[in-house]
Write a protein that holds these residues in place. Structure first.
Motif, PDB file in Angstrom:
ATOM      1  N   VAL A 171      22.552  36.823 -12.760  1.00  0.00           N
ATOM      2  CA  VAL A 171      22.919  37.506 -11.523  1.00  0.00           C
ATOM      3  C   VAL A 171      24.410  37.422 -11.218  1.00  0.00           C
ATOM      4  O   VAL A 171      25.041  38.403 -10.820  1.00  0.00           O
ATOM      5  CB  VAL A 171      22.113  36.933 -10.331  1.00  0.00           C
ATOM      6  N   GLY A 172      25.020  36.269 -11.422  1.00  0.00           N
ATOM      7  CA  GLY A 172      26.425  36.075 -11.081  1.00  0.00           C
ATOM      8  C   GLY A 172      27.362  37.027 -11.806  1.00  0.00           C
ATOM      9  O   GLY A 172      28.413  37.392 -11.272  1.00  0.00           O
ATOM     10  N   LEU A 173      26.982  37.459 -12.989  1.00  0.00           N
ATOM     11  CA  LEU A 173      27.837  38.353 -13.773  1.00  0.00           C
ATOM     12  C   LEU A 173      27.936  39.737 -13.151  1.00  0.00           C
ATOM     13  O   LEU A 173      28.810  40.521 -13.528  1.00  0.00           O
ATOM     14  CB  LEU A 173      27.310  38.461 -15.212  1.00  0.00           C
ATOM     15  N   ASN A 174      27.057  40.051 -12.218  1.00  0.00           N
ATOM     16  CA  ASN A 174      27.100  41.353 -11.551  1.00  0.00           C
ATOM     17  C   ASN A 174      28.105  41.399 -10.399  1.00  0.00           C
ATOM     18  O   ASN A 174      28.214  42.425  -9.726  1.00  0.00           O
ATOM     19  CB  ASN A 174      25.703  41.710 -11.019  1.00  0.00           C
ATOM     20  N   SER A 175      28.802  40.283 -10.182  1.00  0.00           N
ATOM     21  CA  SER A 175      29.768  40.269  -9.081  1.00  0.00           C
ATOM     22  C   SER A 175      31.118  39.650  -9.455  1.00  0.00           C
ATOM     23  O   SER A 175      32.142  40.023  -8.884  1.00  0.00           O
ATOM     24  CB  SER A 175      29.181  39.503  -7.889  1.00  0.00           C
ATOM     25  N   TYR A 176      31.136  38.739 -10.424  1.00  0.00           N
ATOM     26  CA  TYR A 176      32.387  38.067 -10.782  1.00  0.00           C
ATOM     27  C   TYR A 176      33.386  39.029 -11.430  1.00  0.00           C
ATOM     28  O   TYR A 176      33.016  39.864 -12.247  1.00  0.00           O
ATOM     29  CB  TYR A 176      32.135  36.898 -11.741  1.00  0.00           C
ATOM     30  N   ASN A 177      34.667  38.878 -11.044  1.00  0.00           N
ATOM     31  CA  ASN A 177      35.766  39.686 -11.616  1.00  0.00           C
ATOM     32  C   ASN A 177      35.475  41.182 -11.553  1.00  0.00           C
ATOM     33  O   ASN A 177      35.730  41.921 -12.506  1.00  0.00           O
ATOM     34  CB  ASN A 177      36.040  39.263 -13.064  1.00  0.00           C
ATOM     35  N   ASN A 178      34.974  41.624 -10.429  1.00  0.00           N
ATOM     36  CA  ASN A 178      34.587  43.028 -10.293  1.00  0.00           C
ATOM     37  C   ASN A 178      35.769  43.961 -10.044  1.00  0.00           C
ATOM     38  O   ASN A 178      35.608  45.179 -10.022  1.00  0.00           O
ATOM     39  CB  ASN A 178      33.569  43.184  -9.157  1.00  0.00           C
ATOM     40  N   LYS A 179      36.977  43.410  -9.887  1.00  0.00           N
ATOM     41  CA  LYS A 179      38.155  44.249  -9.662  1.00  0.00           C
ATOM     42  C   LYS A 179      39.175  44.188 -10.796  1.00  0.00           C
ATOM     43  O   LYS A 179      39.876  45.166 -11.054  1.00  0.00           O
ATOM     44  CB  LYS A 179      38.832  43.857  -8.340  1.00  0.00           C
ATOM     45  N   ASP A 180      39.281  43.028 -11.465  1.00  0.00           N
ATOM     46  CA  ASP A 180      40.332  42.885 -12.486  1.00  0.00           C
ATOM     47  C   ASP A 180      39.828  42.964 -13.917  1.00  0.00           C
ATOM     48  O   ASP A 180      40.629  43.035 -14.846  1.00  0.00           O
ATOM     49  CB  ASP A 180      41.106  41.587 -12.279  1.00  0.00           C
ATOM     50  N   GLY A 181      38.503  42.931 -14.118  1.00  0.00           N
ATOM     51  CA  GLY A 181      37.974  43.062 -15.472  1.00  0.00           C
ATOM     52  C   GLY A 181      38.228  41.876 -16.370  1.00  0.00           C
ATOM     53  O   GLY A 181      38.041  41.972 -17.585  1.00  0.00           O
ATOM     54  N   THR A 182      38.690  40.776 -15.802  1.00  0.00           N
ATOM     55  CA  THR A 182      39.041  39.520 -16.491  1.00  0.00           C
ATOM     56  C   THR A 182      40.285  39.632 -17.371  1.00  0.00           C
ATOM     57  O   THR A 182      40.900  38.636 -17.695  1.00  0.00           O
ATOM     58  CB  THR A 182      37.901  38.958 -17.374  1.00  0.00           C
ATOM     59  N   ASN A 183      40.619  40.855 -17.794  1.00  0.00           N
ATOM     60  CA  ASN A 183      41.816  41.031 -18.615  1.00  0.00           C
ATOM     61  C   ASN A 183      42.329  42.457 -18.471  1.00  0.00           C
ATOM     62  O   ASN A 183      41.577  43.375 -18.129  1.00  0.00           O
ATOM     63  CB  ASN A 183      41.541  40.692 -20.096  1.00  0.00           C
ATOM     64  N   ASN A 184      43.605  42.643 -18.727  1.00  0.00           N
ATOM     65  CA  ASN A 184      44.215  43.951 -18.498  1.00  0.00           C
ATOM     66  C   ASN A 184      43.828  45.003 -19.537  1.00  0.00           C
ATOM     67  O   ASN A 184      43.935  46.199 -19.267  1.00  0.00           O
ATOM     68  CB  ASN A 184      45.739  43.804 -18.430  1.00  0.00           C
TER      69      ASN A 184
END
Length: 258
Positions: A171-184
């Motif tokens: 479930v947590g993966l559906n919300s974490y880093n939802n704006k930056d994508g973790t990397n450019n």
């Protein structure tokens, strides 16, 4: 700064104070290091050496090879670093914090391949690897769904769209880093689609251009490469500033040549 400092040490006669300062800085970098620093440095130096071999003297090359070898050794010997490359994430039960749920392959990776990676790395993935591989799957889906991209700073819309269609099992993966994508890299691919090739083509041309001083390549390119591996958007860590400086540098040199 790390690559540039080593280059200066091996190409110029610096004072004892300057050498000592650089050595202390390198030690601090190692003490406060991360997998991002290790991998970003390895990839940056490897690319610069490969495409600019003739511009580097023997002392610099030896120093860079030693640093690359050392960082590779650290990654392979550190379980926490190895876990970043494993697309299998076994989450903890939030209530008990003791019960480990069954392993989950994240990011749409082939199950057999995922377990082979796990066996090679001899460890299980963690939350960081789960978030990372999930972001890669968003980029993969996006390039087929919207090949021309979602638009500037609209990664979160793509993130929410694909998670509604096929939510992650964790479930947590559906919300974490939802704006930056973790990397450019993921953020650029999702937001600009096939046009992202133009940006990285420019970076490649900057890398192979013999008219650009090697000092500038050593200072600027690792910013782009490292934050393409693990970054937090265009406006953090000097990413956009460095890209503009690279662009103006390239245009200035091209103009002088012309």
């Amino acid at each position: 700064i790390l690559a540039y400092s080593i280059y200066k040490m091996t190409n110029q006669k610096l004072s004892i104070f300057e050498n000592s300062f650089i050595i202390i800085f390198i030690i601090i970098c190692f003490i406060k290091s991360s997998t991002t620093l290790y991998l970003g440095t390895i990839l940056s130096l490897a690319l610069i050496i490969f495409f600019n071999f003739k511009l580097l003297n023997k002392r610099t090359l030896i120093s860079f090879f030693i640093l690359i070898s050392f960082f590779i050794t650290v990654i392979l010997s550190n379980k926490e670093c190895r876990a970043r490359f494993v697309p299998i994430y076994g989450s903890l039960d939030i209530k008990s914090r003791l019960l480990i749920k069954s392993d989950t392959v994240v990011g749409g990776i082939n199950t057999n391949l995922a377990y082979k990676i796990k066996d090679i790395m001899n460890t299980q993935g963690n939350l960081s690897s789960g978030v990372y591989f999930h972001a890669l799957s968003i980029a993969k889906k996006s390039i087929f769904e919207k090949p021309f991209g979602w638009g500037l700073n609209r990664y979160d819309q793509a993130f929410n769209y694909f998670n509604k269609i096929q939510p992650a099992k964790i479930v947590g993966l559906n919300s974490y880093n939802n704006k930056d994508g973790t990397n450019n890299l993921v953020k650029i691919v999702v937001e600009f689609g096939v046009f992202s090739i133009v940006f990285y083509l420019f970076c490649f041309l900057f890398l192979i251009n013999n008219s650009i001083p090697i000092e500038l390549k050593l200072f600027y390119l690792p910013f782009v490469i490292t934050q393409s591996l693990r970054g937090a958007g265009y406006f953090n860590g000097g990413f956009l500033l460095v890209v503009f400086i690279m662009l103006f540098t390239y245009m200035s040199i091209y103009k002088n040549i012309k």
